[in-house]
Design a protein around this motif. Structure first.
Motif, PDB file in Angstrom:
ATOM      1  N   GLU A 205       0.714  -0.341   0.107  1.00 16.86           N
ATOM      2  CA  GLU A 205      -0.031   0.466   0.052  1.00 16.86           C
ATOM      3  C   GLU A 205       1.227   0.885   0.227  1.00 16.86           C
ATOM      4  N   LEU A 206       1.310   1.146  -1.086  1.00 21.59           N
ATOM      5  CA  LEU A 206       2.208   2.553  -1.223  1.00 21.59           C
ATOM      6  C   LEU A 206       1.330   3.951  -1.867  1.00 21.59           C
ATOM      7  N   ARG A 207       1.564   4.903  -0.800  1.00 26.14           N
ATOM      8  CA  ARG A 207       1.394   6.104  -0.816  1.00 26.14           C
ATOM      9  C   ARG A 207       2.240   7.339  -1.543  1.00 26.14           C
ATOM     10  N   ASP A 208       1.845   8.586  -1.969  1.00 28.17           N
ATOM     11  CA  ASP A 208       2.845   9.824  -2.680  1.00 28.17           C
ATOM     12  C   ASP A 208       2.362  10.847  -1.439  1.00 28.17           C
ATOM     13  N   GLU A 209       2.852  11.858  -1.775  1.00 27.60           N
ATOM     14  CA  GLU A 209       2.837  13.227  -0.870  1.00 27.60           C
ATOM     15  C   GLU A 209       1.698  13.801  -1.089  1.00 27.60           C
ATOM     16  N   TYR A 217       4.996  -0.675  -5.152  1.00 28.80           N
ATOM     17  CA  TYR A 217       5.230  -1.072  -3.865  1.00 28.80           C
ATOM     18  C   TYR A 217       6.322  -0.467  -3.403  1.00 28.80           C
ATOM     19  N   GLY A 218       6.435  -0.249  -2.103  1.00 30.68           N
ATOM     20  CA  GLY A 218       7.650   0.040  -1.499  1.00 30.68           C
ATOM     21  C   GLY A 218       8.615  -1.289  -1.201  1.00 30.68           C
ATOM     22  N   TRP A 219       9.815  -1.250  -0.608  1.00 36.40           N
ATOM     23  CA  TRP A 219      10.850  -2.359   0.219  1.00 36.40           C
ATOM     24  C   TRP A 219      11.514  -1.816   0.793  1.00 36.40           C
ATOM     25  N   VAL A 220      12.933  -2.570   1.957  1.00 35.96           N
ATOM     26  CA  VAL A 220      12.829  -2.668   2.937  1.00 35.96           C
ATOM     27  C   VAL A 220      13.845  -3.640   2.756  1.00 35.96           C
ATOM     28  N   LEU A 249       8.555  10.059  -4.108  1.00 33.63           N
ATOM     29  CA  LEU A 249       8.424   9.029  -4.104  1.00 33.63           C
ATOM     30  C   LEU A 249       8.530   8.250  -2.301  1.00 33.63           C
ATOM     31  N   MET A 250      10.421   7.371  -2.902  1.00 31.98           N
ATOM     32  CA  MET A 250      11.278   7.259  -2.511  1.00 31.98           C
ATOM     33  C   MET A 250      11.150   8.144  -0.742  1.00 31.98           C
TER      34      MET A 250
END
Length: 413
Positions: A205-209, A217-220, A249-250
């Motif tokens: 669930e990736l959201r912008d500013e 998607y984002g990852w760690v 976005l990051m």
């Protein structure tokens, strides 16, 4: 090191695909030169994650002990829509190793290139491939640009492993088709108190500013050295192009999860790249040349992973060349046989994910089901092999067969 004038096989590009191909060719007794435009060690935009499929290929190369000196991951921690699920790499019925890892590409690629050299390949760097000299329909030599002027290396066979943009592939006629899904992805490094976390994390669930849901998607990925690889990717097609600035976005993503993951300090070395995926290229081989890895768009449309395919295609093309077989249509057929069905269905599913409203509707239901997400990890993580015979593998292959039969442009066509 002086540049050789001639070799049996010339490999252009010393990333995982090219280095794997050079290592396997050298071990088979083939005279091989591995050339790259960069001077090693060099960086590469990547998530740095190594899935079990990549681990299996690195084990084949004899690198397990080296890998285990780095971080070892148990599986994927998936976040999204108010849920957090822990999905182990080890799956019932699977034939792949039950663990993963993450190694910065600066180190991974340098070590793989060194492995190729120790296997017997001759490596030269600082040579940028710009053109080819043809003899009829065959490549007779590759022209390189150097600081002291152009040089040529003659070859009987050519392996092109020069990355997602593949400038040498373009010279040979490679065409990227953007009507199927592709990715715009970025990565950075940031200090973290959870650098030794045994799970890699993905936020679905990736959201912008503005707080709007993004189709990505984002990852760690913990690196075990006091930092993590933090990145984000968004999916797009020609009809639905990406309209998100990846680097902001990051930063938004890092600000959102910073407290939970113990992040501190600025995002270091932020970079981004376009990713052709799912075999969305044509003209991947000729009479005596072949594209492999990212150059052949061998990137998973569901997670952006390409290291495993790079290592695999490097080994497969080396086996074909060492056996004395033809390239051309034979190599394209090998790519289709190994990846065509999986890429086809993965492209369709990823195409659905380019619609944020669909993600917002289906995401919460999916995240509420451990069973469904375990299946999704198996499919999204490229964890189904030709050897697997369990139900999840059979369903994936069944869907792939029906998907590719309906493609107006199948993978690698």
């Amino acid at each position: 090191m002086s540049t050789p004038a001639q070799t049996d096989v010339l490999v252009v590009g010393a990333g995982p695909a090219g280095s794997a191909a050079a290592a396997w060719l050298a071990r088979a007794g083939v005279d091989v030169v591995l050339a790259d435009a960069a001077v090693f060690p060099r960086d590469k935009t990547c998530g740095d994650g190594l899935t079990p499929r990549a681990i299996g290929e690195l084990q084949r190369l004899g690198l397990e002990d080296w890998l285990r000196a780095h971080t070892v991951s148990k599986g994927l921690r998936a976040h999204g829509f108010g849920q957090t699920l822990h999905l182990p790499w080890a799956v019932p019925g699977g034939s792949l190793p039950g663990w993963g890892s993450a190694v910065a590409r600066t180190e991974l690629d340098d070590h793989l290139r060194t492995t190729a050299i120790k296997s017997g390949a001759l490596a030269v760097d600082g040579l940028r491939a710009t053109d080819v000299r043809m003899a009829g329909s065959r490549v007779e030599a590759v022209v390189f640009r150097t600081g002291s002027g152009p040089v040529e290396i003659g070859c009987r066979r050519l392996v092109v492993a020069d990355g997602v943009r593949s400038p040498l592939g373009k010279v040979l006629g490679r065409e990227w088709h953007r009507d199927t899904v592709y990715a715009v992805a970025g990565r950075s490094y940031v200090d973290s108190t959870r650098s030794d976390d045994p799970w890699i994390s993905s936020h679905l669930e990736l959201r912008d500013e503005q707080g709007e849901l993004v189709s990505g998607y984002g990852w760690v990925f913990p690196l075990g050295n006091g930092s993590v690889n933090l990145g984000a990717g968004t999916l797009a097609t020609e009809k639905r192009p990406a309209e998100v600035a990846i680097k902001p976005l990051m930063q938004t993503y890092a600000d959102t999860i910073g407290a939970e993951f113990g992040l501190s300090g600025p995002l270091r070395q932020p970079t981004s790249a376009l990713l052709p995926m799912g075999g969305a290229v044509s003209h991947v081989a000729g009479d005596n040349w072949a594209l492999i890895g990212d150059a052949a768009a061998c990137v998973n449309p569901l997670n952006g992973e390409g290291i495993d395919y790079g290592l695999e295609t490097g080994r497969l093309v080396a086996e074909l060349i060492a056996d004395g077989g033809p390239l051309g249509e034979t190599w394209r057929s090998i790519l289709v046989d190994h990846y065509g069905e999986a890429f086809s269905i993965a492209r369709r599913l990823a195409g659905i994910a380019t619609r944020p409203k669909v993600v917002a509707t289906l995401g919460p239901a999916g995240m509420r089901s451990d069973w469904l997400m375990t299946l999704a990890l198996r499919w999204m993580g490229n964890l189904v092999t030709d050897e697997d015979r369990d139900r999840a593998a059979r369903v994936w292959r069944w869907a792939g067969r029906r998907s590719i039969a309906r493609d107006h442009r199948p993978p690698f066509a």
